[in-house]
Design an enzyme around this catalytic site. Structure first.
Site, PDB file in Angstrom:
ATOM      1  CD  GLU A  22     -69.582  49.556 -37.943  1.00 17.71           C
ATOM      2  OE1 GLU A  22     -68.977  50.613 -37.714  1.00 17.71           O
ATOM      3  OE2 GLU A  22     -69.016  48.523 -38.344  1.00 17.71           O
TER       4      GLU A  22
ATOM      5  CD  GLU B 100     -67.447  50.764 -33.615  1.00 22.35           C
ATOM      6  OE1 GLU B 100     -66.624  50.785 -34.564  1.00 22.35           O
ATOM      7  OE2 GLU B 100     -68.247  49.834 -33.415  1.00 22.35           O
TER       8      GLU B 100
END
Length: 467
Positions: free
Chosen positions: A168, A363
């Site tokens: 991320e 995720e």
């Protein structure tokens, strides 16, 4: 529904995810150095505990892996804590105890036929390098990350096939304190965050190139936070707004990693930050030559946007937008939506843009405040979330998207990045709260048992003819 066996292949990587600083604990012991994540959580002690204990995975390793075995996991996505193996962030010191901890974990996973999916950098940048040269704002970080990644591949490459470089990056650039970057001047903070952005792109491209040239049997890619932006209504300016958000936040990083190109959307950002000439021709060549060979995405929900005033697509910071709730969707307490069809749409977008690239969802999950009652947690909403999203995942594969794995967030309750321990995502409940470690006992939630049956049936229980 026909040909169910063609949806999830026999070797589909049914997994679950965590990250090191959010589960391990032992942050200031066993030879580990201090990370930015350690410092940052201490500063948020009015909201949550810090990383000193977290959920104490470091001291519950065998028990936690046995829970993975009981769940039937085919894969486990986790991260190596940079400062647990290199306390100073560079090769000046190697913490053998930390190295052996990850060997123990990997050996347990391999013994139980669980595929390791390993993230190199998940929010835990070494604080020593922030003090030394301002961290990712310096090009020195490129070489230190490359040295760290090279060390990991050499040390663990015989046990790990699937690697992820940076988790991320787009989230960290948007919240630069996660990188240890602070400045009271908003313009200067933005400039520094974009310099860090470019440096991370170059650093991971060097690692991609290393793997392509010297370790061709390994998989290497980024883990990108994938936002699916929807316009509040069908007006063209709102549709353009949503597309601009997606391009800038998610697709620009995917384009760099998979195509080796600096997209115009990112160049506009750099120009706005006053650093359009920061990246050298040599570094552009590194980006071109060093590309990923698969893609991991963290996808949770769709997000609906509307304009606040007028929209200028040339303004990268997109300050004139507002996130709004869709009245037709359910939301978590933290305002993330329940929109499983959005996942299928998002996967189609990826396939249109990067045809046939292997994709792992690393995720995807539902957060709740939860209570342990007589040793049980009845998380029916998470069960529903898993059911509906896995159904759309199967349909995405039916659409032709090359999805090879699904690792929901998270395997076990863990320390939230921003919102405390009570924001629970886990399939396994941990008996502790924000400020009291309590017993740290582990309890299987209803979602644990549900996901176990999904894995056991290879998804057939969801994609049945009667469903």
């Amino acid at each position: 529904m026909k040909n169910i066996d063609a949806f999830f292949q026999k070797n589909f990587l049914w997994g679950a995810s965590t990250s090191a600083f959010q589960v391990e604990g032992a942050a200031y012991s066993h030879g580990k150095g201090v990370s930015v994540a350690d410092i940052r959580t201490k500063k948020k002690n009015d909201v949550q505990m810090d990383t000193t204990v977290s959920v104490d995975h470091y001291n519950h390793l065998e028990e936690d892996v046995q829970l993975m075995v009981d769940l039937g996991l085919k894969a486990y996505r986790f991260s190596i804590n940079w400062t647990r193996v290199l306390p100073n962030g560079d090769l000046s010191k190697i913490n053998d105890e930390g190295v052996q901890f990850y060997h123990r974990l990997l050996d347990l996973l391999i013994k139980n036929n669980i595929e390791p999916i390993v993230t190199m950098f998940h929010f835990d940048f070494p604080y020593a390098l922030v003090e030394k040269y301002d961290g990712w704002v310096s090009k020195n970080a490129i070489e230190d990350f490359y040295a760290y990644a090279s060390f990991l591949i050499k040390e663990f490459g015989g046990k790990v096939r699937y690697w992820l470089t940076i988790n991320e990056q787009n989230v960290m650039v948007g919240q630069p304190e996660i990188l240890g970057i602070e400045d009271e001047n908003k313009t200067e903070l933005y400039r520094k965050s974009q310099i860090a952005n470019i440096n991370m792109c170059v650093a991971q491209a060097k690692v991609f190139k290393l793997v392509r040239e010297k370790y061709p049997d390994l998989k290497i890619g980024p883990a990108v936070s994938y936002i699916t932006a929807l316009p509040e209504n069908g007006e063209s300016q709102n549709v353009l707004l949503a597309k601009t958000v997606e391009d800038m936040f998610s697709f620009s990083l995917m384009d760099i990693s998979l195509r080796g190109n600096l997209p115009k959307s990112l160049m506009n950002v750099l120009e706005e930050a006053g650093i359009e000439n920061y990246i050298s021709d040599e570094e552009k060549s590194i980006l071109k030559e060093g590309t990923a060979n698969y893609l991991a995405v963290n996808w949770y929900c769709t997000t609906t946007f509307k304009l606040k005033g007028s929209f200028d697509p040339k303004t990268p910071q997109l300050e004139n937008l507002e996130i709004v709730k869709n009245p037709n969707l359910d939301y978590t307490k933290w305002n993330w939506s329940f929109d499983p069809i959005g996942l299928r749409y998002a996967m189609q977008q990826l396939n249109d843009r990067y045809p046939n690239v292997e994709i792992i969802i690393t995720e995807c999950g539902w957060s709740e405040e939860e209570t342990l009652e007589d040793g049980q947690v009845h998380d029916s909403k998470r069960v529903s979330y898993l059911k509906e999203h896995i159904k759309q995942l199967g349909l995405s594969i039916y659409d032709g998207v090359n999805i090879i794995g699904f690792c929901p967030w998270s395997f076990i309750d863990l320390l939230s990045v921003n919102d405390g321990m009570e924001k629970r995502y886990g399939l396994v409940y941990v008996d502790r709260d924000n400020f009291n470690k309590k017993t740290l006992n582990r309890y299987r939630k209803d979602s644990f048992y549900y996901y176990k049956e999904v894995i056991k049936s290879n998804g057939k229980m969801i994609l049945s003819k009667d469903d």
